[in-house]
Design a protein around this motif. Structure first.
Motif, short mmCIF file in Angstrom:
data_model
loop_
_atom_site.label_atom_id
_atom_site.label_comp_id
_atom_site.label_asym_id
_atom_site.label_seq_id
_atom_site.Cartn_x
_atom_site.Cartn_y
_atom_site.Cartn_z
N MET A 1 1.21 -1.47 -0.01
CA MET A 1 -0.38 0.20 -0.18
C MET A 1 0.88 0.93 0.00
O MET A 1 2.25 1.85 0.76
CB MET A 1 -0.67 0.14 1.21
N GLN A 5 -2.32 5.71 0.72
CA GLN A 5 -3.40 5.15 1.01
C GLN A 5 -3.18 5.16 2.95
O GLN A 5 -4.51 4.55 3.16
CB GLN A 5 -3.50 3.48 -0.15
N TYR A 6 -2.75 4.92 3.53
CA TYR A 6 -2.58 4.95 5.39
C TYR A 6 -3.14 5.41 5.54
O TYR A 6 -3.95 5.46 6.28
CB TYR A 6 -0.97 4.29 5.05
N GLU A 8 -5.29 7.65 3.75
CA GLU A 8 -6.37 7.30 3.63
C GLU A 8 -8.07 6.33 4.95
O GLU A 8 -8.52 6.47 5.19
CB GLU A 8 -6.62 7.37 2.60
N GLN A 9 -6.85 5.10 5.10
CA GLN A 9 -7.07 4.72 6.24
C GLN A 9 -7.29 4.86 7.20
O GLN A 9 -8.57 4.52 8.22
CB GLN A 9 -6.60 2.92 6.19
N ASP A 10 -6.10 5.81 7.71
CA ASP A 10 -6.14 5.95 8.96
C ASP A 10 -7.29 7.33 9.51
O ASP A 10 -7.98 7.16 10.62
CB ASP A 10 -5.07 7.16 9.60
N LEU A 12 -9.83 7.47 7.50
CA LEU A 12 -11.38 6.67 7.80
C LEU A 12 -11.36 6.18 9.10
O LEU A 12 -12.83 6.36 10.06
CB LEU A 12 -11.65 5.80 6.80
N GLN A 13 -10.30 5.31 9.98
CA GLN A 13 -10.72 4.93 11.17
C GLN A 13 -10.73 5.68 11.96
O GLN A 13 -12.06 5.01 13.08
CB GLN A 13 -9.69 4.18 11.04
N LYS A 55 -0.60 -1.01 13.72
CA LYS A 55 -0.99 -0.34 12.93
C LYS A 55 0.69 1.00 12.67
O LYS A 55 0.88 0.78 11.05
CB LYS A 55 -1.80 0.91 11.78
#
Length: 65
Positions: A1, A5-6, A8-10, A12-13, A55
């Protein structure tokens, strides 16, 4: 990734955790929690914290390579 992307993931979380926290606070205001429910929520928060730390550690490992 990729790094983005990380991120965006963070984001979102964090958003989902905040929404869950808000819902939890609303529910707590409506009726008091049992000792069991309180324990489950505390343990759930600990698990989410551990996942977030893992993460971050994974990201650091990937960035070092």
């Amino acid at each position: 990734m990729s790094h983005s992307q990380y991120n965006e993931q963070d984001e979102l979380q964090k958003y989902l955790e905040e929404k869950a926290k808000q819902a939890q606070e609303k529910e707590q205001a409506a009726e008091p929690l049992s000792a069991y429910e309180t324990c489950v929520l505390k343990e759930s928060a600990k698990i989410h914290e551990l996942i977030a730390e893992a993460k971050k550690g994974g990201k650091k490992y990937l960035e070092d390579e």
